[in-house]
Design a protein around this motif. Structure first.
Motif, short mmCIF file in Angstrom:
data_model
loop_
_atom_site.label_atom_id
_atom_site.label_comp_id
_atom_site.label_asym_id
_atom_site.label_seq_id
_atom_site.Cartn_x
_atom_site.Cartn_y
_atom_site.Cartn_z
N ARG A 142 0.78 -1.11 0.05
CA ARG A 142 0.12 -0.09 0.21
C ARG A 142 0.87 1.22 0.20
O ARG A 142 1.59 1.51 0.83
N SER A 143 0.77 2.08 -1.00
CA SER A 143 1.56 3.25 -1.07
C SER A 143 0.47 4.29 -1.69
O SER A 143 0.65 4.27 -3.14
N PHE A 144 0.03 5.29 -1.06
CA PHE A 144 -0.66 6.51 -1.40
C PHE A 144 0.27 7.30 -2.39
O PHE A 144 1.37 7.44 -2.14
N PRO A 145 -0.51 8.02 -3.27
CA PRO A 145 0.33 9.38 -3.97
C PRO A 145 0.56 10.35 -3.04
O PRO A 145 -0.13 10.65 -2.03
N GLY A 146 1.58 11.13 -3.44
CA GLY A 146 2.02 12.36 -2.75
C GLY A 146 1.08 13.59 -3.06
O GLY A 146 0.82 14.46 -2.47
N LEU A 147 0.38 13.47 -4.23
CA LEU A 147 -0.52 14.61 -4.59
C LEU A 147 0.13 15.94 -4.87
O LEU A 147 -0.53 16.88 -4.65
N VAL A 148 1.53 15.84 -4.99
CA VAL A 148 2.18 17.05 -5.40
C VAL A 148 2.57 16.97 -6.76
O VAL A 148 2.34 18.00 -7.61
N ASP A 149 3.03 16.04 -7.22
CA ASP A 149 3.74 15.86 -8.71
C ASP A 149 2.86 14.93 -9.44
O ASP A 149 3.19 13.52 -9.10
N ARG A 150 2.29 15.20 -10.34
CA ARG A 150 1.30 14.19 -11.23
C ARG A 150 2.13 13.32 -11.88
O ARG A 150 1.48 11.94 -11.95
N ASN A 151 2.87 13.66 -12.53
CA ASN A 151 3.76 12.63 -13.39
C ASN A 151 4.44 11.69 -12.49
O ASN A 151 4.45 10.54 -12.70
N TYR A 152 4.95 12.15 -11.41
CA TYR A 152 5.48 11.08 -10.24
C TYR A 152 4.63 10.05 -9.82
O TYR A 152 4.84 8.85 -10.15
N ASP A 153 3.37 10.77 -9.40
CA ASP A 153 2.42 9.69 -8.83
C ASP A 153 1.88 8.71 -9.97
O ASP A 153 1.74 7.45 -9.66
N TYR A 154 1.74 9.18 -11.20
CA TYR A 154 1.10 8.50 -12.21
C TYR A 154 2.09 7.34 -12.92
O TYR A 154 1.83 6.72 -13.76
N SER A 155 3.35 7.62 -12.54
CA SER A 155 4.22 6.86 -12.99
C SER A 155 4.35 5.60 -12.07
O SER A 155 4.88 4.67 -12.35
N GLU A 156 3.60 5.58 -10.88
CA GLU A 156 3.51 4.42 -9.95
C GLU A 156 4.99 3.95 -9.58
O GLU A 156 5.09 2.84 -9.72
N GLN A 157 5.80 4.82 -9.23
CA GLN A 157 7.23 4.41 -9.06
C GLN A 157 7.34 3.53 -7.81
O GLN A 157 7.92 2.39 -8.15
N VAL A 158 6.46 3.72 -7.01
CA VAL A 158 6.87 2.48 -5.74
C VAL A 158 6.36 1.23 -6.04
O VAL A 158 6.88 0.19 -5.85
N LEU A 159 5.01 1.25 -6.81
CA LEU A 159 4.32 -0.17 -7.06
C LEU A 159 5.41 -0.78 -7.92
O LEU A 159 5.90 -1.89 -7.94
N ASN A 160 6.04 -0.11 -9.09
CA ASN A 160 6.94 -0.52 -10.10
C ASN A 160 8.20 -0.75 -9.37
O ASN A 160 8.75 -2.11 -9.95
N GLN A 161 8.63 -0.50 -8.75
CA GLN A 161 10.04 -0.80 -7.84
C GLN A 161 9.77 -1.91 -7.22
O GLN A 161 10.60 -2.63 -7.15
N PHE A 162 8.59 -2.28 -6.64
CA PHE A 162 8.45 -3.57 -5.87
C PHE A 162 8.56 -4.67 -6.57
O PHE A 162 8.89 -5.63 -6.47
N ILE A 163 7.78 -4.38 -7.95
CA ILE A 163 7.60 -5.25 -8.87
C ILE A 163 9.03 -5.62 -9.63
O ILE A 163 9.42 -6.77 -9.77
N LYS A 164 9.61 -4.73 -9.76
CA LYS A 164 11.13 -4.91 -10.40
C LYS A 164 12.06 -5.71 -9.33
O LYS A 164 12.64 -6.66 -9.93
N TYR A 165 12.08 -5.30 -8.05
CA TYR A 165 12.92 -6.00 -7.02
C TYR A 165 12.79 -7.04 -6.32
O TYR A 165 13.49 -7.70 -5.74
N THR A 166 11.30 -7.21 -6.03
CA THR A 166 10.94 -8.34 -4.96
C THR A 166 11.13 -9.64 -5.64
O THR A 166 11.24 -10.52 -4.99
N GLY A 167 10.72 -9.86 -7.02
CA GLY A 167 11.03 -11.05 -7.40
C GLY A 167 10.14 -12.07 -7.18
O GLY A 167 9.96 -13.44 -7.27
N LYS A 168 8.89 -11.52 -6.62
CA LYS A 168 7.60 -12.32 -6.22
C LYS A 168 6.50 -11.58 -6.59
O LYS A 168 6.38 -10.48 -7.21
N PRO A 169 5.27 -12.13 -6.92
CA PRO A 169 3.88 -11.63 -7.16
C PRO A 169 3.72 -10.42 -6.23
O PRO A 169 4.01 -10.69 -5.01
N ILE A 170 3.16 -9.35 -6.96
CA ILE A 170 2.87 -8.06 -6.07
C ILE A 170 1.22 -7.77 -6.19
O ILE A 170 0.87 -7.85 -7.27
N VAL A 171 0.66 -7.62 -5.19
CA VAL A 171 -0.53 -7.35 -5.08
C VAL A 171 -0.85 -6.04 -4.40
O VAL A 171 -0.20 -5.46 -3.33
#
Ligand SMILES: NCCC[C@H](NC(=O)CCC(=O)O)C(=O)O
Ligand SMILES: NC(=O)OP(=O)(O)O
Length: 315
Positions: free
Chosen positions: A110-139
């Motif tokens: 669970r990681s909410f947006p900061g609501l300051v930088d739209r491009n950053y929030d809509y890039s889903e960086q936190v979720l995508n970094q977990f997908i990239k580095y965890t090596g396990k399914p991400i919900v």
């Protein structure tokens, strides 16, 4: 299904809804499936329903559950690549997520947006970094732009309560004292646009959702008109996407009232919760027989269990 981060991860929507309803009838039918498997639930933000319902769903599938409030309980994580880590963040997500992946078979974030930088929030960086580095399914347990476990729950709840084959579902914006994410309405719209419902979004001008989420939904800027003949009223506040993260309107005419509910086809009232009483919705509505918010929250278990079962079967 491997990851579950949006409706696009679901192959067959009605099969997933039916699985949720089937699990509701026999919660313990698959207790062996998750035996000796571990799910880690990571929270960067507060939660009541998502935390408890996902934990219960995992336990009913026989899984072991670990929960961590990231930031509060562990180290502050750096999400960006290539930075010199001489600030307040002690650990990079590259190591943290990879380590968590050593302990878990499935990881929820669970990681909410900061609501300051739209491009950053809509890039889903936190979720995508977990997908990239965890090596396990991400919900996704609600990310910067979506809340898919909530939307699956909502669809299950509509399926349970609908009286016509193609009910009229209205997502109505409502006032709030705080600037809130667009996750719940984005996701709800994305799922409703894929479901067999007649879907309308009512919001004040300036509250248009990103077009990739609102899709072909009917839009109205009239706080009353959409209520006429509705079978489901789904209330939610969100901050502006256009004037990103801003509160542009606090007109109480957008609150869900008994007077407006009287215009509907005896509609059920839905909200993802938590909800601010007498700001978003009048007591007279949320306390009425037409309110199904508690049953809706109860259904979070079956949505989570349907998702986890499907992922476990793919491992
Ligand atoms: N997970 C369900 C909703 C979470 C969040 N609501 C909130 O932060 C409400 C906070 C408050 O009312 O103070 C949202 O809108 O996305
Ligand atoms: N609806 C919902 O996600 O609730 P929590 O934020 O309490 O998990």
């Amino acid at each position: 299904m491997y990851n579950f981060t949006s409706v696009n991860d679901v192959q067959d929507l009605s099969a997933m809804v039916n699985l949720g309803l089937q699990l509701k009838k026999s919660p313990n039918a698959f207790r062996e499936l998750g035996k000796y498997k571990t799910i880690g639930l990571l929270f960067f933000n507060s939660s009541l329903r998502t935390r408890l319902s996902t934990q219960k769903a995992a336990q009913q599938l026989g899984m072991d559950v670990m929960v961590m409030n990231v930031g509060a309980d562990s180290w502050q994580l750096e999400m960006t690549e290539g930075v010199i880590m001489n600030g307040d963040k002690a650990e990079h997500v590259a190591e943290a997520a990879a380590v968590i992946g050593q302990y878990c078979d499935i990881v929820g974030v669970r990681s909410f947006p900061g609501l300051v930088d739209r491009n950053y929030d809509y890039s889903e960086q936190v979720l995508n970094q977990f997908i990239k580095y965890t090596g396990k399914p991400i919900v996704s347990l609600e990310s910067a732009t979506r809340h898919p476990l909530q939307s699956l729950t909502d669809l299950i709840t509509i399926e349970e309560h609908k009286k016509t084959a193609r009910p009229k579902v209205v997502l109505t914006w409502a006032p709030h004292v705080k600037a809130l994410p667009q996750c719940v309405p984005n996701s709800f719209a994305e799922w409703m646009n894929r479901a067999d419902v007649d879907f309308t979004i009512a919001h004040p001008e300036g509250y248009e959702l990103a077009p990739e989420f609102s899709g072909n939904a009917r839009i109205t800027h009239d706080p009353k008109a959409a209520f006429i003949g509705a079978d489901f009223i789904y209330a939610k506040n969100w901050s502006s996407y256009k004037d990103y993260g801003k509160i542009l309107n606090s007109d109480p005419a957008w609150m869900v009232t008994k007077e407006k509910m009287d215009l509907t086809n005896n509609a059920k009232f839905m909200h993802c919760l938590p909800v601010r009483r007498n700001v978003v919705v009048e007591d007279a509505v949320i306390d009425s027989e037409n309110s199904i918010v508690i049953q809706q929250a109860g259904n979070r278990v079956w949505a989570a269990q349907a998702v986890l079962k499907t992922i476990l079967e793919s491992l």
